[in-house]
Write an enzyme that holds these catalytic residues in place. Structure first.
Site, PDB file in Angstrom:
ATOM      1  N   ARG A 120       0.845  -1.189   0.000  1.00  0.00           N
ATOM      2  CA  ARG A 120       0.000   0.000   0.000  1.00  0.00           C
ATOM      3  C   ARG A 120       0.884   1.243   0.000  1.00  0.00           C
ATOM      4  NH1 ARG A 120      -1.616   0.773   4.361  1.00  0.00           N
ATOM      5  NH2 ARG A 120      -0.998  -1.084   5.514  1.00  0.00           N
ATOM      6  N   TYR A 148      -1.459  -3.744  -7.087  1.00  0.00           N
ATOM      7  CA  TYR A 148      -1.098  -4.502  -5.887  1.00  0.00           C
ATOM      8  C   TYR A 148      -2.252  -4.568  -4.882  1.00  0.00           C
ATOM      9  CZ  TYR A 148       0.695  -6.084  -1.548  1.00  0.00           C
ATOM     10  OH  TYR A 148       0.833  -6.827  -0.389  1.00  0.00           O
ATOM     11  N   LYS A 151      -9.446  -2.631   1.867  1.00  0.00           N
ATOM     12  CA  LYS A 151      -9.165  -1.432   2.655  1.00  0.00           C
ATOM     13  C   LYS A 151      -9.969  -0.225   2.163  1.00  0.00           C
ATOM     14  CE  LYS A 151      -6.822  -3.818   5.291  1.00  0.00           C
ATOM     15  NZ  LYS A 151      -5.469  -4.114   5.608  1.00  0.00           N
ATOM     16  N   HIS A 177     -10.155  -2.276  11.733  1.00  0.00           N
ATOM     17  CA  HIS A 177      -9.051  -3.130  11.247  1.00  0.00           C
ATOM     18  C   HIS A 177      -8.801  -4.203  12.304  1.00  0.00           C
ATOM     19  CE1 HIS A 177      -4.622  -3.157   9.573  1.00  0.00           C
ATOM     20  NE2 HIS A 177      -5.372  -4.075   8.991  1.00  0.00           N
ATOM     21  N   SER A 203      -0.834  -3.314  10.464  1.00  0.00           N
ATOM     22  CA  SER A 203      -0.502  -4.253   9.393  1.00  0.00           C
ATOM     23  C   SER A 203       0.765  -5.035   9.729  1.00  0.00           C
ATOM     24  CB  SER A 203      -0.296  -3.476   8.096  1.00  0.00           C
ATOM     25  OG  SER A 203      -1.467  -2.732   7.819  1.00  0.00           O
ATOM     26  N   CYS A 247       1.355  -7.184  12.031  1.00  0.00           N
ATOM     27  CA  CYS A 247       1.681  -7.265  13.464  1.00  0.00           C
ATOM     28  C   CYS A 247       0.969  -8.418  14.156  1.00  0.00           C
ATOM     29  CB  CYS A 247       1.346  -5.964  14.159  1.00  0.00           C
ATOM     30  SG  CYS A 247       2.461  -4.623  13.691  1.00  0.00           S
ATOM     31  N   ASP A 275      -8.799  -9.752   9.450  1.00  0.00           N
ATOM     32  CA  ASP A 275      -8.328  -8.405   9.112  1.00  0.00           C
ATOM     33  C   ASP A 275      -9.355  -7.294   9.371  1.00  0.00           C
ATOM     34  OD1 ASP A 275      -6.071  -6.919   8.041  1.00  0.00           O
ATOM     35  OD2 ASP A 275      -7.284  -6.523   6.268  1.00  0.00           O
ATOM     36  N   SER A 314       5.228 -10.100   0.568  1.00  0.00           N
ATOM     37  CA  SER A 314       4.548 -11.035  -0.342  1.00  0.00           C
ATOM     38  C   SER A 314       3.369 -11.648   0.410  1.00  0.00           C
ATOM     39  CB  SER A 314       5.506 -12.108  -0.832  1.00  0.00           C
ATOM     40  OG  SER A 314       6.094 -12.788   0.248  1.00  0.00           O
ATOM     41  N   ARG A 315       2.337 -11.997  -0.329  1.00  0.00           N
ATOM     42  CA  ARG A 315       1.084 -12.389   0.328  1.00  0.00           C
ATOM     43  C   ARG A 315       0.432 -13.582  -0.368  1.00  0.00           C
ATOM     44  NH1 ARG A 315      -1.286  -8.620   4.472  1.00  0.00           N
ATOM     45  NH2 ARG A 315       0.388  -7.106   4.722  1.00  0.00           N
ATOM     46  N   ASN A 335       0.145 -17.158  22.988  1.00  0.00           N
ATOM     47  CA  ASN A 335      -0.700 -15.998  23.284  1.00  0.00           C
ATOM     48  C   ASN A 335      -2.032 -16.435  23.897  1.00  0.00           C
ATOM     49  OD1 ASN A 335       1.256 -14.232  22.381  1.00  0.00           O
ATOM     50  ND2 ASN A 335       0.486 -14.244  20.267  1.00  0.00           N
TER      51      ASN A 335
HETATM   52  P1  GTP Z   1      -2.119  -7.376   7.770  1.00  0.00           P
HETATM   53  O1  GTP Z   1      -2.614  -8.507   6.945  1.00  0.00           O
HETATM   54  O2  GTP Z   1      -0.995  -6.615   7.128  1.00  0.00           O
HETATM   55  O3  GTP Z   1      -3.174  -6.461   8.288  1.00  0.00           O
HETATM   56  O4  GTP Z   1      -1.350  -7.980   9.025  1.00  0.00           O
HETATM   57  P2  GTP Z   1      -1.625  -9.025  10.173  1.00  0.00           P
HETATM   58  O5  GTP Z   1      -1.792  -8.233  11.437  1.00  0.00           O
HETATM   59  O6  GTP Z   1      -2.663 -10.020   9.840  1.00  0.00           O
HETATM   60  O7  GTP Z   1      -0.219  -9.702  10.241  1.00  0.00           O
HETATM   61  P3  GTP Z   1       0.265 -11.199  10.424  1.00  0.00           P
HETATM   62  O8  GTP Z   1      -0.581 -11.993  11.369  1.00  0.00           O
HETATM   63  O9  GTP Z   1       0.448 -11.782   9.092  1.00  0.00           O
HETATM   64  O10 GTP Z   1       1.664 -10.841  11.105  1.00  0.00           O
HETATM   65  C1  GTP Z   1       2.811 -11.265  10.615  1.00  0.00           C
HETATM   66  C2  GTP Z   1       4.000 -10.837  11.434  1.00  0.00           C
HETATM   67  O11 GTP Z   1       3.763 -10.812  12.838  1.00  0.00           O
HETATM   68  C3  GTP Z   1       5.111 -11.855  11.233  1.00  0.00           C
HETATM   69  O12 GTP Z   1       6.324 -11.157  11.191  1.00  0.00           O
HETATM   70  C4  GTP Z   1       5.011 -12.724  12.487  1.00  0.00           C
HETATM   71  O13 GTP Z   1       6.205 -13.360  12.754  1.00  0.00           O
HETATM   72  C5  GTP Z   1       4.658 -11.684  13.519  1.00  0.00           C
HETATM   73  N1  GTP Z   1       3.955 -12.249  14.679  1.00  0.00           N
HETATM   74  C6  GTP Z   1       2.674 -12.667  14.727  1.00  0.00           C
HETATM   75  N2  GTP Z   1       2.357 -13.101  15.968  1.00  0.00           N
HETATM   76  C7  GTP Z   1       3.467 -12.936  16.720  1.00  0.00           C
HETATM   77  C8  GTP Z   1       3.764 -13.176  18.082  1.00  0.00           C
HETATM   78  O14 GTP Z   1       2.942 -13.614  18.867  1.00  0.00           O
HETATM   79  N3  GTP Z   1       5.029 -12.869  18.505  1.00  0.00           N
HETATM   80  C9  GTP Z   1       5.973 -12.355  17.658  1.00  0.00           C
HETATM   81  N4  GTP Z   1       7.175 -12.091  18.149  1.00  0.00           N
HETATM   82  N5  GTP Z   1       5.728 -12.124  16.362  1.00  0.00           N
HETATM   83  C10 GTP Z   1       4.492 -12.401  15.902  1.00  0.00           C
HETATM   84  C1  SPV Z   2      -2.622  -4.435   5.460  1.00  0.00           C
HETATM   85  O1  SPV Z   2      -1.628  -3.857   4.988  1.00  0.00           O
HETATM   86  O2  SPV Z   2      -3.133  -4.091   6.554  1.00  0.00           O
HETATM   87  C2  SPV Z   2      -3.209  -5.589   4.762  1.00  0.00           C
HETATM   88  C3  SPV Z   2      -2.752  -5.857   3.408  1.00  0.00           C
HETATM   89  O3  SPV Z   2      -4.058  -6.252   5.311  1.00  0.00           O
HETATM   90  S1  SPV Z   2      -3.465  -4.830   2.214  1.00  0.00           S
HETATM   91  O4  SPV Z   2      -4.709  -5.438   1.774  1.00  0.00           O
HETATM   92  O5  SPV Z   2      -2.518  -4.741   1.111  1.00  0.00           O
HETATM   93  O6  SPV Z   2      -3.723  -3.544   2.784  1.00  0.00           O
HETATM   94 MN    MN Z   3      -4.687  -5.365   7.274  1.00  0.00          MN
END
Ligand code: GTP
Ligand code: SPV
Ligand code: MN
Length: 610
Positions: free
Chosen positions: A77, A205, A214, A234, A256, A258, A285, A388-389, A518
């Site tokens: 984004r 993208y 979004k 979100h 994002s 996290c 999400d 990458s997704r 967690n």
């Molecule tokens: P968007 O799709 O971008 O909105 O993000 P999301 O919040 O769904 O992210 P996602 O769950 O894919 O998070 C991926 C990142 O968070 C990776 O780098 C993981 O390793 C890290 N991560 C997720 N859970 C944990 C955790 O409990 N501890 C740590 N240290 N890292 C975590």
């Molecule tokens: C984010 O960045 O929070 C996502 C991926 O969930 S995107 O759909 O590209 O915004």
């Molecule tokens: Mn997101």
């Protein structure tokens, strides 16, 4: 005059008018209504594969799966080029780019005019939420990108039945995506909340162009929610079943990349499984949240699939996400093993590249790759892009909640906020009231990630993880949260918590094991919701007694270490509170910030300054 490839699948005059106008502007050679039929998807997939736009993966191990590579300048984004175009600048608000709608329409029309020449225009009718559902909404996206059509098919409910549900209504979001030359200097992601309109140009993208996600489900929908008395957030949604208890649903907002997808699909540690704990994913999400007839807040996941971060996803970190990608998924910017035609990304654990065979993989840009490769500056080259997704159908997820498919709204018992904070913020704490919870959400901060362009690893304020997604003024958004609390009887308000999985030690290693563990923190929340445990009363809220977080079966992690990450350090919080006040000041231009929150910032500073 365009050649229509199939007939219009609606008689809705407003829809037909919108389509005609776009044909006139974009000048496609052909027009195709996406009616949801398998034939059309098969035809488009074949076409994209023939053009080299998509690569078909191993039909045996990844049936129905495709790989797509975006341009290297188009991998995330682009917040700096995302605009809220409301009539008045003060309605767009503080954390956002604003532009006058007429000026922006003129600029975009100029960029897009005639840009579909020689191409087919696809008309995608889609529903966010189950078709005809009580919280669902409808959009139409016009695009010339097969990548968008095939991804929207996974991420939303697409087809003629959506237009049937719309009937003659004018209540739909008008979306146009024009890829143009994918020129980053002319890239614009624009929302016109007052016109129910989205226009994305010069990108192809994910979050920029899969407009249901979004652009609609957060930016446009947050504005609709403000006017109609509901919320678009979100947030993931998960259900937790404890033995002999009803399933409890929670929503969690993390910025994002996290950990939303991770938490939504959490697998409880063995000691919890043995006791009978189960976790179900409703969404990973986005949440749309509305008061129900009993006064509680109910949520749906408006999406139909996951657009998840690939790198780091493996059997151990997120088994359920990995399994979701095994069929009918689309991978964007991952690497591929050309021998097996299987996808690969960093920390996938399976098929780790063989150092002896340097041409083992093809990276996300299509070049040969081997482990340990460095660029001219000696920097490690990744096989898969960090952002990458995978786009995966929710129905593939082994722990998908039974309520997901019919879209029954679920009652929410807790809201969780959290971000990447190496210091200061404890593992978990609870707000003392709804408004304290709004305050906690409003001051959220997190280290930036690869999900958006720009520097990675800098702490920035990201209220409610919505910073890139507010469809209107952030101060009005906070006020809306306060009002939603006022409308909800106190005993029915979800409890509000803040978590931080990302505290680091002096060597920069994460202290808390995270991921499945967690569950131990969620379990404490369940006990707090049911009034089973007390907590320490601190300046920032209720913090657990270490004895109340169940560490059974967790090797190499002592109660002493737990205590360290539960500490509220007044000196650190004094800096934090000062930072919050500065941040609030930047939002309070024109005096829009709710006084309740300004007072809470003052009170926090006073409490931690003692
Ligand atoms: P968007 O799709 O971008 O909105 O993000 P999301 O919040 O769904 O992210 P996602 O769950 O894919 O998070 C991926 C990142 O968070 C990776 O780098 C993981 O390793 C890290 N991560 C997720 N859970 C944990 C955790 O409990 N501890 C740590 N240290 N890292 C975590
Ligand atoms: C984010 O960045 O929070 C996502 C991926 O969930 S995107 O759909 O590209 O915004
Ligand atoms: Mn997101």
């Amino acid at each position: 005059m365009a050649i229509t490839e199939n007939k219009a699948i609606t008689t809705n005059k407003k829809v037909l008018e919108f389509v005609e106008k776009q044909i006139e502007l974009l000048k496609p050679s052909k027009v195709l209504w996406i009616d949801g039929s398998e034939e059309i998807y098969t035809q488009l997939t074949n076409e994209a594969v023939a053009k080299g736009d998509m690569i078909r993966l191993n039909e045996k191990t990844y049936p129905g799966c495709l790989l797509h590579r975006t341009k290297p300048n188009d991998v995330a984004r682009v917040e700096a080029r995302t605009f809220i175009c409301s009539k008045k600048e003060e309605d767009a608000g503080r954390m956002y780019n604003w532009c006058d709608p007429q000026e922006m329409y003129a600029k975009l029309n100029n960029i897009m005019a005639g840009s579909f020449a020689g191409e087919t225009m696809y008309i995608i009718p889609y529903s966010m939420g189950p078709v005809g559902g009580p919280i669902s909404k409808i959009g139409i996206e016009i695009t010339s990108s097969i990548y968008v059509v095939l991804n929207m098919r996974i991420m939303a409910r697409v087809g003629k039945n959506v237009l049937d549900a719309l009937g003659d209504s004018n209540d739909f979001v008008r979306g146009t995506h024009a890829k143009c030359s994918v020129n980053p200097d002319d890239r614009y992601i624009c929302q016109f909340p007052e016109d129910n309109t989205i226009i994305s140009v010069n990108s192809n993208y994910g979050g920029n162009v899969l407009q249901g996600k979004k652009c609609f489900a957060l930016r446009i929908a947050s504005y609709q929610g403000k006017n109609e008395g509901w919320m678009a957030e979100h947030m993931l949604i998960l259900g937790i079943k404890r033995p002999n208890k009803e399933t409890v649903y929670m929503c969690a907002a993390f910025p994002s990349a996290c950990g939303k997808t991770n938490l939504a699909m959490l697998i409880p540690p063995k000691s919890f499984q043995d006791k009978g704990y189960e976790v179900f994913t409703v969404g990973d999400d986005i949440s749309w949240i509305k008061p129900g007839p009993d006064g509680r807040l109910y949520a749906i996941n408006p999406e139909n699939g996951f657009f998840g971060v690939a790198p780091g996803t493996n059997k151990k970190s997120n088994y359920n996400a990995l399994m979701s990608t095994k069929k009918n998924a689309i991978f964007t910017n991952v690497a591929i093993n050309p021998d097996t035609m299987e996808p690969w990304w960093e920390a996938m654990e399976k098929d780790a590249p063989d150092k002896k065979k340097p041409d083992f993989l093809v990276d996300w840009t299509g070049k040969q790759w081997w482990p340990g490769m460095v660029d001219a500056d000696g920097k490690e080259i990744k096989a898969a892009h960090p952002n990458s997704r995978f786009t995966a159908p929710a129905e593939n997820c082994p722990c998908i909640s039974p309520v997901f498919k019919d879209g029954t709204p679920v009652p929410i018992s807790a809201f969780i906020f959290g971000g990447r904070r190496p210091t200061t913020v404890p593992l978990v704490y609870q707000a003392k009231s709804w408004n304290d919870g709004v305050f906690i959400g409003s001051i959220m901060g997190s280290e930036t990630t690869a999900a958006a362009t720009g520097a990675v690893g800098v702490v920035r304020r990201d209220p409610m993880a919505m910073r890139p997604f507010f469809g209107y003024h952030v101060a009005d958004y906070f006020q809306h949260w306060i009002e939603m609390g006022e409308k909800t009887p106190v005993d029915k308000q979800p409890k509000i918590f803040n978590v931080n999985w990302f505290r680091t030690d002096k060597d920069g290693n994460f202290i808390w094991p995270g991921f499945g563990d967690n569950m131990r923190v969620l379990d404490w929340m369940l006990k707090r919701i049911d009034g089973e445990v007390d907590a320490q009363d601190t300046a920032i809220g209720y913090v657990p007694y270490s004895k109340d977080i169940d560490l059974t079966g967790l090797d190499n992690f002592s109660e002493e270490t737990l205590k360290e990450i539960l500490v509220v350090d007044n000196d650190a919080w004094k800096k934090e509170a000062e930072g919050v006040k500065e941040f609030y000041a930047t939002l309070n231009v024109g005096g829009k910030m709710p006084k309740i929150l300004l007072d809470k910032a003052d009170a926090l500073l006073e409490k931690v300054s003692k």
